[in-house]
Enzyme design. Structure first.
Site, short mmCIF file in Angstrom:
data_model
loop_
_atom_site.label_atom_id
_atom_site.label_comp_id
_atom_site.label_asym_id
_atom_site.label_seq_id
_atom_site.Cartn_x
_atom_site.Cartn_y
_atom_site.Cartn_z
CG HIS A 169 -1.64 1.25 1.49
ND1 HIS A 169 -2.96 1.45 1.13
CD2 HIS A 169 -1.24 2.41 2.09
CE1 HIS A 169 -3.33 2.66 1.49
NE2 HIS A 169 -2.31 3.27 2.08
CD GLU A 170 1.98 3.41 3.72
OE1 GLU A 170 2.18 4.49 3.11
OE2 GLU A 170 1.03 3.24 4.50
CG HIS A 189 0.34 6.24 -0.51
ND1 HIS A 189 -0.77 6.90 -1.01
CD2 HIS A 189 -0.07 5.66 0.65
CE1 HIS A 189 -1.78 6.73 -0.19
NE2 HIS A 189 -1.39 5.97 0.81
CD GLU A 243 -4.69 6.55 2.23
OE1 GLU A 243 -4.52 5.33 2.48
OE2 GLU A 243 -3.77 7.38 2.27
#
Length: 302
Positions: free
Chosen positions: A149-150, A153, A227
């Protein structure tokens, strides 16, 4: 004290750099000051607002890694000292290679709640950090999903895009607040002098606050959107079900006070947000966990 010092340092840097840039621009283009005998100089005002808005965001972006390390106490893993640290390095390296970005720095910060964040001005020079609480409470598959997930980003360039949006929004807020302040000062309080009156300054400050609150809803809308995109990247790299499991593991922490520094909440995987719809959620950096999981469930399993 550390957070206050970082805040003051950043704002001092913004004022100094913006003042220098505006002085150079005004002299180079022969533009007068913001205020003139006829009222506002709209060109000068636009330049001032743009410079302050964009430079503030740019400085925050370029200092983001340093500020994140200082405010959270993140310790970057230079030489792994145990199996967990080595696994973190290897997992991030694999994921970074999969999405075609440079290897980020990997760090751990002391926080009892499960959380993680990514920051940095360049997708090839980023920082990915996880909390001790996350490592203690999540399974390896769930931690891998959080890391993915990071990495999402970083690969999506979310830090840069958010800074640009924040800068543009700040500039518009400053611009229109001062136009309204000038109207109130001139039309309502009948100030016909070459200098703005007290009504201009008071009205501008009030409108900065009111318009800033409305504008923050736009910035937070984008923050929530990114997100969802990062969750999708997490599902692609680590598996949809593992990403869903990781979000479910955040539920207990979402009901407790958030220990992340205020400036880092928008970059964390969890912001302690409430569930269900409310007006307050329009100003939150993250969608609810229910909404994020529902979005992931629409993706094909992998």
């Amino acid at each position: 004290m550390m957070r206050i010092g970082l805040f003051l340092l950043t704002n001092l840097a913004v004022v100094i750099v913006a003042s220098i840039v505006m002085t150079v621009l005004f002299k180079f283009f022969g533009i007068g000051g913001v205020h003139s005998a006829g009222g506002l100089n709209y060109v000068g005002l636009a330049i001032m607002c743009f410079v302050y808005g964009m430079i503030g965001s740019a400085i925050s972006l370029f200092l983001s890694k340093w500020m994140a390390k200082k405010s959270t106490g993140t310790v970057v893993i230079e030489n792994p000292t145990n199996g967990t640290e080595q696994w973190l390095i290897d997992t991030v390296a694999k994921q970074a290679k999969a999405v075609g970005i440079g290897m980020p720095e990997v760090g751990i910060f002391d926080n009892p709640e499960p959380n993680a964040f990514a920051t940095g001005w360049n997708k090839n020079n980023a920082l990915v950090a996880v909390s001790t609480g996350l490592l203690h409470t999540m399974t390896a598959e769930e931690v891998e999903a959080v890391l993915a997930h990071e990495i999402g980003h970083v690969a999506n360039g979310d830090m840069v895009t958010l800074a640009l949006i924040q800068g543009v929004v700040n500039a518009f807020v400053m611009f229109f607040a001062r136009i309204i302040g000038n109207f109130v000062d001139r039309a309502i309080f009948k100030n016909d002098s070459d200098s703005p009156g007290i009504a201009y300054f008071v009205t501008s400050i009030v409108m900065d606050i009111l318009l800033g609150m409305l504008a923050s809803a736009i910035v937070m809308w984008f923050s929530r959107l990114r997100e969802y995109r990062a969750d999708e990247m997490g599902a692609r790299l680590a598996g949809r079900d593992h990403m869903i499991a990781a979000l479910n593991a955040l539920r207990p922490a979402a009901q407790r006070p958030d220990h992340m520094p205020e400036a880092m909440k928008a970059f964390a995987i969890s912001s302690g947000q409430s569930q269900g719809f409310s007006i307050a959620n329009l100003f939150r950096s993250h969608p609810t966990l229910d909404d994020r999981i529902a979005s992931l469930q629409k993706l094909p399993a992998n």
